[in-house]
Design an enzyme around this catalytic site. Structure first.
Site, short mmCIF file in Angstrom:
data_model
loop_
_atom_site.label_atom_id
_atom_site.label_comp_id
_atom_site.label_asym_id
_atom_site.label_seq_id
_atom_site.Cartn_x
_atom_site.Cartn_y
_atom_site.Cartn_z
N CYS A 77 0.84 -1.19 0.00
CA CYS A 77 0.00 0.00 0.00
C CYS A 77 0.88 1.25 0.00
O CYS A 77 1.61 1.48 -0.95
CB CYS A 77 -0.99 -0.04 1.16
SG CYS A 77 -2.32 1.18 1.00
N HIS A 178 -3.83 -4.69 -0.18
CA HIS A 178 -3.41 -5.34 1.08
C HIS A 178 -3.54 -6.85 0.94
O HIS A 178 -4.63 -7.40 1.13
CB HIS A 178 -4.29 -4.85 2.24
CG HIS A 178 -3.99 -3.46 2.65
ND1 HIS A 178 -3.03 -3.16 3.58
CD2 HIS A 178 -4.51 -2.28 2.23
CE1 HIS A 178 -2.98 -1.85 3.74
NE2 HIS A 178 -3.86 -1.29 2.92
N GLU A 180 -2.61 -9.08 2.96
CA GLU A 180 -2.95 -9.64 4.28
C GLU A 180 -4.44 -9.53 4.58
O GLU A 180 -4.94 -10.18 5.50
CB GLU A 180 -2.11 -8.97 5.37
CG GLU A 180 -2.56 -7.59 5.81
CD GLU A 180 -2.20 -6.44 4.88
OE1 GLU A 180 -2.48 -5.28 5.26
OE2 GLU A 180 -1.64 -6.67 3.79
#
EC number: 4.3.2.10
Length: 196
Positions: A77, A178, A180
């Site tokens: 990001c 992202h 994750e």
């Protein structure tokens, strides 16, 4: 393998660490240059403002450590935007400067900012980072600034305009989304990065 997550003071450090742990690896969160230099893989996360993260990296004296590292590093990001020469944010912020392209504010006409939610990435050619990831897969985005398409772009995404969703220059990789927070497909991308 020794994996480091650079402590940029942002909120998503633990979620990245958990995502890496879920793949069977351990990661250390640190801003100590000596530990970063000993690592095999580096993650540079970022949430918030480019100026705040650059100030923190400057105070910790790790901007040059990142700039000169030979290990494979993944900016996530804002972390990807920091690889640019500058950011339009806050009337212009000098960033790490791995690529000469500036990070720009998204110009999205009547779409809302920040760009939040699931969106697809499109890549033109195969790459080890895309192993077992179908083209046009959807990842989770949260951002108001972007890296324009340039010679280091590996994949693009459209939100009002097309922008770089993944870049690579040498050992520096960046993802605007992202991984994750992107479920199984995000885990696959993290796994691919760790295996490069």
């Amino acid at each position: 393998m020794y994996i480091v997550i650079v402590d940029t003071g942002c909120a998503n450090l633990t979620s990245i660490k958990v995502a890496i742990n879920n793949l069977g690896y351990n990661a250390t969160i640190t801003s100590e240059s000596s530990i970063i230099l000993k690592s095999n893989k580096i993650f540079l996360p970022g949430v918030g403002t480019a100026s705040a993260v650059m100030d923190l990296l400057s105070k910790k004296k790790i901007i040059n450590v990142i700039r000169e590292c030979k290990q494979t590093i993944l900016g996530i990001c804002l972390g990807m935007q920091l690889f640019c020469a500058s950011s339009e944010e806050s009337n212009g912020v000098k960033t790490i400067g791995i690529i000469k392209t500036p990070a720009l504010r998204l110009k999205v006409n009547n779409l809302s900012l920040p760009h939040i939610g699931w969106n697809q990435i499109t890549f033109q050619k195969g790459h080890a980072l895309f192993k077992n990831i179908p083209n046009n897969s959807r990842f989770y985005f949260v951002h108001s600034y972007m890296v324009p398409i340039n010679k280091y772009t590996l994949s693009t995404t459209n939100y009002g305009i097309n922008f770089s969703s993944i870049i690579q220059k040498d050992n520096f990789f960046g993802v605007q989304f992202h991984p994750e927070k992107s479920g199984n497909i995000g885990s696959q991308l993290l796994k691919n990065f760790l295996e490069i």
